[in-house]
Design an enzyme around this catalytic site. Sequence first.
Site, PDB file in Angstrom:
ATOM      1  N   LYS A 192     -24.324  16.098  42.378  1.00  0.00           N
ATOM      2  CA  LYS A 192     -24.381  17.514  41.973  1.00  0.00           C
ATOM      3  C   LYS A 192     -24.226  17.624  40.454  1.00  0.00           C
ATOM      4  O   LYS A 192     -23.169  17.291  39.923  1.00  0.00           O
ATOM      5  CB  LYS A 192     -23.265  18.325  42.638  1.00  0.00           C
ATOM      6  CG  LYS A 192     -23.446  19.818  42.376  1.00  0.00           C
ATOM      7  CD  LYS A 192     -22.194  20.628  42.640  1.00  0.00           C
ATOM      8  CE  LYS A 192     -21.418  20.979  41.402  1.00  0.00           C
ATOM      9  NZ  LYS A 192     -22.093  21.799  40.397  1.00  0.00           N
ATOM     10  N   GLU A 266     -13.179  10.471  35.886  1.00  0.00           N
ATOM     11  CA  GLU A 266     -13.368  10.334  34.431  1.00  0.00           C
ATOM     12  C   GLU A 266     -13.103  11.712  33.856  1.00  0.00           C
ATOM     13  O   GLU A 266     -13.908  12.621  34.023  1.00  0.00           O
ATOM     14  CB  GLU A 266     -14.808   9.909  34.118  1.00  0.00           C
ATOM     15  CG  GLU A 266     -15.268   8.628  34.787  1.00  0.00           C
ATOM     16  CD  GLU A 266     -14.664   7.384  34.174  1.00  0.00           C
ATOM     17  OE1 GLU A 266     -14.059   7.491  33.086  1.00  0.00           O
ATOM     18  OE2 GLU A 266     -14.782   6.317  34.782  1.00  0.00           O
ATOM     19  N   CYS A 300     -16.122  13.979  25.782  1.00  0.00           N
ATOM     20  CA  CYS A 300     -14.798  13.712  26.359  1.00  0.00           C
ATOM     21  C   CYS A 300     -13.970  12.810  25.450  1.00  0.00           C
ATOM     22  O   CYS A 300     -12.761  12.946  25.347  1.00  0.00           O
ATOM     23  CB  CYS A 300     -14.962  13.073  27.724  1.00  0.00           C
ATOM     24  SG  CYS A 300     -16.050  11.654  27.697  1.00  0.00           S
ATOM     25  N   GLU A 397      -7.289  19.731  24.950  1.00  0.00           N
ATOM     26  CA  GLU A 397      -8.698  19.435  24.691  1.00  0.00           C
ATOM     27  C   GLU A 397      -9.438  20.740  24.397  1.00  0.00           C
ATOM     28  O   GLU A 397      -9.404  21.667  25.200  1.00  0.00           O
ATOM     29  CB  GLU A 397      -9.304  18.769  25.937  1.00  0.00           C
ATOM     30  CG  GLU A 397     -10.731  18.339  25.745  1.00  0.00           C
ATOM     31  CD  GLU A 397     -11.339  17.731  27.000  1.00  0.00           C
ATOM     32  OE1 GLU A 397     -11.108  18.266  28.086  1.00  0.00           O
ATOM     33  OE2 GLU A 397     -12.053  16.721  26.877  1.00  0.00           O
TER      34      GLU A 397
HETATM   35  P1  NAP Z   1     -15.575  20.831  35.017  1.00  0.00           P
HETATM   36  O1  NAP Z   1     -15.428  22.285  34.930  1.00  0.00           O
HETATM   37  O2  NAP Z   1     -14.447  20.034  35.526  1.00  0.00           O
HETATM   38  O3  NAP Z   1     -16.870  20.593  35.934  1.00  0.00           O
HETATM   39  C1  NAP Z   1     -17.387  19.323  36.170  1.00  0.00           C
HETATM   40  C2  NAP Z   1     -18.230  19.348  37.422  1.00  0.00           C
HETATM   41  O4  NAP Z   1     -17.396  19.652  38.534  1.00  0.00           O
HETATM   42  C3  NAP Z   1     -19.320  20.415  37.446  1.00  0.00           C
HETATM   43  O5  NAP Z   1     -20.426  19.894  38.153  1.00  0.00           O
HETATM   44  C4  NAP Z   1     -18.680  21.548  38.215  1.00  0.00           C
HETATM   45  O6  NAP Z   1     -19.602  22.383  38.847  1.00  0.00           O
HETATM   46  C5  NAP Z   1     -17.891  20.768  39.247  1.00  0.00           C
HETATM   47  N1  NAP Z   1     -16.736  21.473  39.799  1.00  0.00           N
HETATM   48  C6  NAP Z   1     -15.959  22.421  39.221  1.00  0.00           C
HETATM   49  N2  NAP Z   1     -14.970  22.773  40.062  1.00  0.00           N
HETATM   50  C7  NAP Z   1     -15.106  22.021  41.177  1.00  0.00           C
HETATM   51  C8  NAP Z   1     -14.389  21.919  42.404  1.00  0.00           C
HETATM   52  N3  NAP Z   1     -13.317  22.652  42.625  1.00  0.00           N
HETATM   53  N4  NAP Z   1     -14.808  21.038  43.326  1.00  0.00           N
HETATM   54  C9  NAP Z   1     -15.885  20.272  43.102  1.00  0.00           C
HETATM   55  N5  NAP Z   1     -16.621  20.327  41.972  1.00  0.00           N
HETATM   56  C10 NAP Z   1     -16.231  21.188  41.017  1.00  0.00           C
HETATM   57  O7  NAP Z   1     -15.962  20.171  33.644  1.00  0.00           O
HETATM   58  P2  NAP Z   1     -17.096  20.610  32.626  1.00  0.00           P
HETATM   59  O8  NAP Z   1     -16.623  21.835  31.940  1.00  0.00           O
HETATM   60  O9  NAP Z   1     -18.426  20.595  33.281  1.00  0.00           O
HETATM   61  O10 NAP Z   1     -17.074  19.353  31.629  1.00  0.00           O
HETATM   62  C11 NAP Z   1     -16.183  19.223  30.609  1.00  0.00           C
HETATM   63  C12 NAP Z   1     -15.059  18.260  30.966  1.00  0.00           C
HETATM   64  O11 NAP Z   1     -15.584  17.012  31.366  1.00  0.00           O
HETATM   65  C13 NAP Z   1     -14.190  17.975  29.765  1.00  0.00           C
HETATM   66  O12 NAP Z   1     -12.839  18.025  30.139  1.00  0.00           O
HETATM   67  C14 NAP Z   1     -14.575  16.546  29.395  1.00  0.00           C
HETATM   68  O13 NAP Z   1     -13.588  15.850  28.697  1.00  0.00           O
HETATM   69  C15 NAP Z   1     -14.887  15.962  30.709  1.00  0.00           C
HETATM   70  N6  NAP Z   1     -15.727  14.759  30.582  1.00  0.00           N
HETATM   71  C16 NAP Z   1     -15.190  13.537  30.808  1.00  0.00           C
HETATM   72  C17 NAP Z   1     -15.962  12.388  30.657  1.00  0.00           C
HETATM   73  C18 NAP Z   1     -15.381  11.017  30.892  1.00  0.00           C
HETATM   74  O14 NAP Z   1     -16.151  10.085  31.004  1.00  0.00           O
HETATM   75  N7  NAP Z   1     -14.079  10.871  30.975  1.00  0.00           N
HETATM   76  C19 NAP Z   1     -17.297  12.497  30.270  1.00  0.00           C
HETATM   77  C20 NAP Z   1     -17.822  13.765  30.042  1.00  0.00           C
HETATM   78  C21 NAP Z   1     -17.030  14.904  30.213  1.00  0.00           C
HETATM   79  P3  NAP Z   1     -20.114  23.721  38.119  1.00  0.00           P
HETATM   80  O15 NAP Z   1     -20.690  23.303  36.831  1.00  0.00           O
HETATM   81  O16 NAP Z   1     -21.103  24.250  39.072  1.00  0.00           O
HETATM   82  O17 NAP Z   1     -18.911  24.587  37.944  1.00  0.00           O
END
Ligand code: NAP
Length: 812
Positions: A192, A266, A300, A397
Amino acid sequence: MSLLEIYDKMDYGPAPESPAAVNTWLDEHERKFGLFINNQWVSPENAEYYPSFNPADGEKLADTVQAGQVEVDQAVRAARQAFETWSTAAGTIRARYLYALARNIQKHHRLLAVLESLDNGKPIRESRDIDVPLLARHFYYHAGWSQLMDNELSDYQPVGVIGQIIPWNFPLLMLAWKIAPAIAMGNTVVLKPASYTRLTALLFAEIVAEAGLPPGVVNVITGSSKAGSMIVTHPDVDKIAFTGSTEVGRILRRQTAGSGKKLSLELGGKSPFVVFDDADLDGAVEGVVDAIWFNQGQVCCAGSRLLVQENIAERFISKLKARMQHMRVGDPLDKCIDMGAIVDQTQWDTVDSWVKTGAEEGGEVFQPDISLPDQGCFYRPTLITNLEPAAETVQEEIFGPVLVSLTFRKPVEAIALANNTRYGLAASIWSDNINLALDVASKVKAGSVWVNCTNLFDAASGFGGYRESGFGREGGIEGLFEYLRPAWQARPRPSFEPAEASTTWGATTPSRPTLPDNGRQSTKELPKVDRTPKMYIGGKQVRPDGSYTRAVLSPKGELIGQVGDGNRKDIRNAVEAAHAAHKAKPGWAMRHAYNRSQILYFIGENLDARADEFAQRLRAMTGQSLKSAQAEVELAVKRLFTFAAWADKYGGSVQETTLRGITVAINEPLGVLGITCPDEYPLLSLVSLMAPAIARGNTVVMIPSQVHPLSATDLYQVLDTSDVPGGVVNIVTGDRDHLMKTLIEHEDVDGVWYFGTPEGSYHTEYESAANMKRTWVNYGIARDWLNDEEGAGHEFLHEATQVKNIWVPTGE
Ligand code: NAP
């Protein structure tokens, strides 16, 4: 006008990339996309649609389906069906498919790059030169592992159907990190993408079909977080691989707790960028630009906390501000810009409110006086100085183009500041003194450390976090284990339902009253000398803090001993002692591996010398025959020798990345581990868990079997005579679940291993989400400790370590 004046006034002209090919592709699909299931586009009847916009100009690009439960079920079914043949195909066959996929990605390089920039807002320079080349690289690299799997990883099997959920900041790259290793190892996937950036995942899906992958191997489901949740909780999904925020990672840890699903997370970061006074300052300024303004800071592992040595801080900050005045922010399709658009207005608002918070916290906010496009989600590169280390803007962050800066005086202070965060994803260290840089690199708690460079990635090197940045690795051989399980192990399917979870799990149970022993011994004979086993903390035998004892009974119900009934205070003392063993000089993890191996051999030697006594003890506790008890002791000695052998043979490797230089993967210990032991084979299982943990440099708090603890309390006498430094092994007896709960709640315990009941496994995984401790649980399933694969396989070494990759460029 002189030539020099013309040169000074010369500005970049626009160099736009054409979106024509992408527009044609979108039009061919009538700008409306279904779900990709079984290599077909599936559009449910009465489907709800969600619009995708270009954040640079607000124009709508296309509509995509919001999947519901029916579609998620359909995708999981397709993946399950495909798993039957895909997982049993020869690795060499799967390799051909991955290779074809890599080739097809390269054929559509430009289309992928332009669509990524339109959908996400990132500069075409980055999507074209970084994201898409890395996408292809991951499929080539993992085609290689698929080719080698049958020979090189023959002790492992694929995990099954994998649910993969990715964020919006690197839509294609995150997809590659997830799908390539999963399918290379014989798994099938349901992926997804994030809602803001769904389109390149759909273009990729089309390339999957074009490359001829069998239907059902890769399925792409668009939908909201609800659809994500449906994937996470689907009973037929065997593993969840998630990249996203720590907040959502915590939800997923809790949702999957006790289910037997594998999980890799991650998560977020707040990575330090450390500049020492002997660094090449101009090089470091360019490094900062790459660290925090790459992808508009929506990275990230962004170097978002600048730590500068005090004596050069003023000079460095003024160079940085001068450089910021030359940054170009604008149309992502313009090849000459440094920064594109923030992904969405909501994210723009979040970033802006963080900058306001920074100002309220007393920070000095600097934004360069540069022109921004009139419309679209553009944000100025921002630097905030003069903040306190505890300020929210320094700790949290921001996930945007905002850099906070602090100063330090000495290296030791730099390390303390670098580690003063709940995260541990990455770090960048700048110094021309190689000794200093590598020393700091070894002491910073982070999964990736870049020396005199930043934000380097490659498929051959695992990426992932320490602490609240999550667990698991993506890339390198270390990343493969996220998609494999030992060949002997079936997917655990515990029958335990979270709804049945007790709210009082881990509450203290009253100590069992001691049975009267009166009259058993004749007054004519000299009675036996009373022997009261104590607990073992910091290398000393100690009485339990609460002064309660527990009776230990034989299978026939006879009293055979009494042990201390440990409480929270005993655990606190044990954790403190375990930490002190790391701080001692030399700390346990910093000792030579040779020294640790010698000590493990010595424990084995001393246990062997007392084999009869231990066998008798085991027989009395468990009722097993003397012969079987002797075999258990013998095997325990063998395990000590096995892990003594591994103490100096699992340090890591040189990774063959695309960097001209050295990338070293180091298998570091987790730190302090809390371990509860099962009741089966009480000596052997305890030794099999303790030995790999300490061999790899962890210090441990062992909770022996609650019913058969006496061989553990006998063992401390062996430890005492084997040169084990105080605090390396601590033994606390008592109520297993109560002691484990205390260990989970302790902020200074780095990981917990729980071998007990299905309910205890559930609580261990669920409650560890509070600070994202790494866990290893058995879901109440007994393993055959007599078998070397189950009792001493690589799994133990893997669980006892976390991989840090240090990147050091060489040459001019
Ligand atoms: P996010 O809000 O956590 O969302 C990530 C993914 O999870 C999206 O596909 C989102 O869907 C889905 N999601 C949200 N709530 C969910 C739930 N309750 N159950 C299942 N899936 C759910 O993060 P983001 O804002 O997209 O990305 C930013 C974050 O990613 C930052 O904190 C960044 O540091 C982190 N990141 C980490 C890495 C690493 O390798 N460590 C790499 C890149 C990014 P929707 O978009 O449809 O809401």
